[in-house]
Design an enzyme around this catalytic site. Structure first.
Site, mmCIF file in Angstrom:
data_model
loop_
_atom_site.group_PDB
_atom_site.id
_atom_site.type_symbol
_atom_site.label_atom_id
_atom_site.label_comp_id
_atom_site.label_asym_id
_atom_site.label_seq_id
_atom_site.Cartn_x
_atom_site.Cartn_y
_atom_site.Cartn_z
ATOM 1 N N VAL A 29 0.828 -1.204 0.000
ATOM 2 C CA VAL A 29 0.000 0.000 0.000
ATOM 3 C C VAL A 29 0.864 1.255 0.000
ATOM 4 O O VAL A 29 0.557 2.240 -0.684
ATOM 5 C CB VAL A 29 -0.949 -0.009 1.221
ATOM 6 C CG1 VAL A 29 -1.644 1.337 1.377
ATOM 7 C CG2 VAL A 29 -1.985 -1.118 1.077
ATOM 8 N N GLU A 30 1.959 1.237 0.744
ATOM 9 C CA GLU A 30 2.784 2.431 0.879
ATOM 10 C C GLU A 30 3.513 2.797 -0.413
ATOM 11 O O GLU A 30 3.490 3.953 -0.843
ATOM 12 C CB GLU A 30 3.809 2.244 2.010
ATOM 13 C CG GLU A 30 3.202 2.253 3.399
ATOM 14 C CD GLU A 30 2.666 3.611 3.784
ATOM 15 O OE1 GLU A 30 3.109 4.637 3.237
ATOM 16 O OE2 GLU A 30 1.764 3.656 4.652
ATOM 17 N N THR A 31 4.191 1.834 -1.024
ATOM 18 C CA THR A 31 5.055 2.182 -2.168
ATOM 19 C C THR A 31 5.003 1.175 -3.309
ATOM 20 O O THR A 31 5.871 1.192 -4.178
ATOM 21 C CB THR A 31 6.522 2.300 -1.713
ATOM 22 O OG1 THR A 31 6.951 1.044 -1.145
ATOM 23 C CG2 THR A 31 6.703 3.415 -0.699
#
Length: 221
Positions: free
Chosen positions: A15-17
Site C-alpha cells: 500500500v505504501e510504495t
C-alpha cells in the site's frame, strides 16, 4: 520475532510504495526544510522532523543531500518519517546499517517493529464485519479510531456479527461508505495498531483486506 503476521507486513509495504516502486523523488532535506519554514500550519512539526532527519543521517553516516523521499519527507519502502525511522527502524539483518530503501530485511523488520510497539496483539482479530440493519448506529459512530465502546453495548443495540468474539472487548464501530450502501465493521486492537501507521480507517481497511487476499493466495490448498 515481533509476532506480526507476514501478510500484514507485505500489505503495508504494498500500500505504501507498491513494494518500492514509488518511494518518492524529492530530496528529503529540501522537502522538510520547505515545509518547516514555508508552511506555517505545520511548521513546528516539520522543523522537528528536519532535526530528526539531520540526526539520523549523522547516526547512519549518510550524506543528508543523498536521500530522496515523498513530498512530505517520508522515506523508503515503508515510508517512515524521520522520527519514526529513528524510533522504530531496525537493522534486522545485523549488517550495521539500517536501510529502508533497498534492504528488504530491514524494511520487513522495521514495519513489524513499528506495529509491535504500537500495540499489535498476536493472534487477535483485526476487523469483523457487522450487520447493523436492525440497529440505531448514530450513537455508536465516533470520529475516533481507538476502540472505545464495549462489544456488548453494540450487541445490545441490535448489531449482529459475522463471527464469534470471545469476551467483551472494547472495539471501534466503523462505517464505510460504498457506491450504493454502507458497510459496518468492528475495529479491534490490531486494527487500531494499523491506524497508528496511517491515521485513517480507510487505510487500515485497505491493509487488512489486501492482507486477507495475500494470505488466501499463499495458503496451502
Amino acid at each position: 520475532q515481533y509476532r506480526v503476521p507476514a501478510e500484514i507486513i507485505v500489505a503495508i509495504i504494498g500500500v505504501e510504495t507498491l513494494y518500492g516502486k514509488h518511494k518518492g523523488q524529492y530530496r528529503v532535506v529540501d522537502a522538510l526544510a520547505t515545509l518547516g519554514f514555508a508552511y506555517p500550519k505545520r511548521a513546528s512539526f516539520f522543523r522537528s522532523e528536519l532535526q530528526h532527519f539531520l540526526l539520523l543521517t549523522r547516526e547512519q553516516g549518510v550524506n543528508p543531500l543523498s536521500l530522496n523521499g515523498s513530498y512530505a519527507g517520508a522515506m523508503g519502502m515503508p515510508q517512515f518519517i524521520s522520527s519514526s525511522y529513528r524510533s522504530y527502524a531496525v537493522d534486522f539483518d545485523k549488517d550495521g546499517f539500517i536501510d529502508i530503501w533497498e534492504n528488504r530485511s530491514d524494511v520487513i523488520g522495521s514495519v513489524a517493529n513499528y506495529l509491535n510497539v504500537h500495540g499489535w496483539v498476536a493472534g487477535e482479530p483485526i476487523a469483523i464485519r457487522a450487520d447493523a440493519a436492525e440497529a440505531d448506529v448514530s450513537s455508536f459512530l465516533t470520529d475516533g479510531l481507538k476502540p472505545d465502546i464495549r462489544l456488548q453495548q453494540l450487541l445490545d443495540g441490535g448489531v449482529k456479527l459475522d463471527a464469534t468474539v470471545m469476551g467483551d472487548p472494547e472495539v471501534c464501530f466503523i462505517a464505510l461508505e460504498l457506491d450504493k450502501d454502507t458497510e459496518y465493521w468492528l475495529g479491534m486492537r490490531n486494527f487500531y495498531a494499523i491506524t497508528r501507521y496511517n491515521h485513517s480507517a480507510l487505510y487500515a481497511m485497505a491493509v487488512f483486506q489486501l492482507a486477507e487476499q495475500i494470505r488466501s493466495a499463499y495458503e496451502p490448498s
